[in-house]
Motif scaffolding. Structure first.
Motif, mmCIF file in Angstrom:
data_model
loop_
_atom_site.group_PDB
_atom_site.id
_atom_site.type_symbol
_atom_site.label_atom_id
_atom_site.label_comp_id
_atom_site.label_asym_id
_atom_site.label_seq_id
_atom_site.Cartn_x
_atom_site.Cartn_y
_atom_site.Cartn_z
ATOM 1 N N GLY A 1 0.698 -1.215 -0.172
ATOM 2 C CA GLY A 1 -0.048 -0.147 -0.180
ATOM 3 C C GLY A 1 0.803 1.281 -0.069
ATOM 4 O O GLY A 1 0.205 2.369 0.055
ATOM 5 N N GLY A 2 2.103 1.037 0.162
ATOM 6 C CA GLY A 2 2.745 2.283 0.125
ATOM 7 C C GLY A 2 3.021 3.078 -1.166
ATOM 8 O O GLY A 2 2.484 2.399 -2.316
ATOM 9 N N GLY A 3 3.431 4.077 -1.209
ATOM 10 C CA GLY A 3 3.450 5.059 -2.506
ATOM 11 C C GLY A 3 3.782 6.377 -2.344
ATOM 12 O O GLY A 3 4.220 6.869 -1.159
ATOM 13 N N SER A 4 3.742 7.215 -3.306
ATOM 14 C CA SER A 4 3.929 8.813 -3.211
ATOM 15 C C SER A 4 2.420 9.423 -3.067
ATOM 16 O O SER A 4 1.494 9.109 -3.608
ATOM 17 N N VAL A 5 2.558 10.295 -2.048
ATOM 18 C CA VAL A 5 1.211 11.317 -1.869
ATOM 19 C C VAL A 5 1.695 12.738 -1.727
ATOM 20 O O VAL A 5 2.743 13.069 -1.223
ATOM 21 N N GLN A 6 0.708 13.614 -1.833
ATOM 22 C CA GLN A 6 1.069 14.968 -1.678
ATOM 23 C C GLN A 6 0.718 15.323 -0.256
ATOM 24 O O GLN A 6 0.051 14.471 0.323
ATOM 25 N N ALA A 7 1.167 16.304 0.420
ATOM 26 C CA ALA A 7 1.132 16.730 1.850
ATOM 27 C C ALA A 7 -0.348 16.766 1.882
ATOM 28 O O ALA A 7 -1.020 17.654 1.180
ATOM 29 N N GLY A 8 -0.897 16.467 3.079
ATOM 30 C CA GLY A 8 -2.274 16.700 3.334
ATOM 31 C C GLY A 8 -3.206 15.500 2.754
ATOM 32 O O GLY A 8 -4.345 15.272 2.994
ATOM 33 N N GLY A 9 -2.660 14.542 2.090
ATOM 34 C CA GLY A 9 -3.090 13.537 1.525
ATOM 35 C C GLY A 9 -3.321 12.186 2.217
ATOM 36 O O GLY A 9 -3.039 12.334 3.613
ATOM 37 N N SER A 10 -3.839 11.230 1.860
ATOM 38 C CA SER A 10 -4.089 10.010 2.534
ATOM 39 C C SER A 10 -3.521 8.748 2.012
ATOM 40 O O SER A 10 -3.382 8.777 0.748
ATOM 41 N N VAL A 11 -3.214 7.677 2.904
ATOM 42 C CA VAL A 11 -2.568 6.461 2.313
ATOM 43 C C VAL A 11 -2.891 5.474 3.366
ATOM 44 O O VAL A 11 -2.928 5.895 4.675
ATOM 45 N N ARG A 12 -3.428 4.416 2.981
ATOM 46 C CA ARG A 12 -3.561 3.185 4.066
ATOM 47 C C ARG A 12 -2.806 1.819 3.399
ATOM 48 O O ARG A 12 -2.654 1.493 2.498
ATOM 49 N N LEU A 13 -2.052 1.628 4.469
ATOM 50 C CA LEU A 13 -1.150 0.359 4.650
ATOM 51 C C LEU A 13 -1.787 -0.744 4.997
ATOM 52 O O LEU A 13 -2.516 -0.797 5.954
ATOM 53 N N SER A 14 -1.278 -1.935 4.239
ATOM 54 C CA SER A 14 -1.813 -3.100 4.834
ATOM 55 C C SER A 14 -0.619 -4.027 5.167
ATOM 56 O O SER A 14 0.389 -3.945 4.515
ATOM 57 N N CYS A 15 -0.864 -5.046 6.154
ATOM 58 C CA CYS A 15 0.162 -6.010 6.570
ATOM 59 C C CYS A 15 -0.648 -7.488 6.563
ATOM 60 O O CYS A 15 -1.365 -7.531 7.259
#
Length: 125
Positions: A8-22
């Motif tokens: 789920g990692g990657g690049s995102v702009q400041a203020g954005g959201s990312v969801r990681l999974s394990c």
């Protein structure tokens, strides 16, 4: 033994959201295991981010991410998640999920015996 794989990692702009999974595999379920997320930025020590325990009912966060990140898990799927909101450039790091076999749940990285390979999160301004 337990094996962990982050995604789920990657690049995102400041203020954005990312969801990681394990994704967790092994001889036992995760319902009553201590599960945690750590991160490590280039040139810096590994930092504890969040932990979850007691079947998912107990959660704790580092001050640097409190109010912005949410740790959760799906016991049936044996998956751990980290929802990251309002991301800042200083959140840029490799994020790792981890667990151990002790009957307690603290933030000491040395106590965690099982680690994933990590997933890169880059926050640009």
């Amino acid at each position: 033994q337990v094996q962990l794989v982050e995604s789920g990692g990657g690049s995102v702009q400041a203020g954005g959201s990312v969801r990681l999974s394990c994704a967790v595999s092994g001889y036992t379920g995760i319902s009553w295991r201590c599960m945690a997320w750590f991160r490590q930025a280039p040139g810096k020590d590994r930092e504890w981010v969040a932990r979850i325990y007691a079947g998912g009912s107990s959660t704790t966060y580092a001050d640097s991410v409190k109010g912005r990140f949410t740790i959760s898990q799906d016991n049936a799927k044996k998956e751990l998640y980290l929802e990251m909101n309002s991301l800042k450039p200083e959140d840029t790091a490799i994020y790792y999920c981890a667990t151990h076999d002790y009957r307690w749940c603290r933030e000491k990285s040395i106590e965690f015996a099982y680690w994933g390979q990590g997933t890169q999160v880059t926050v640009s301004s």
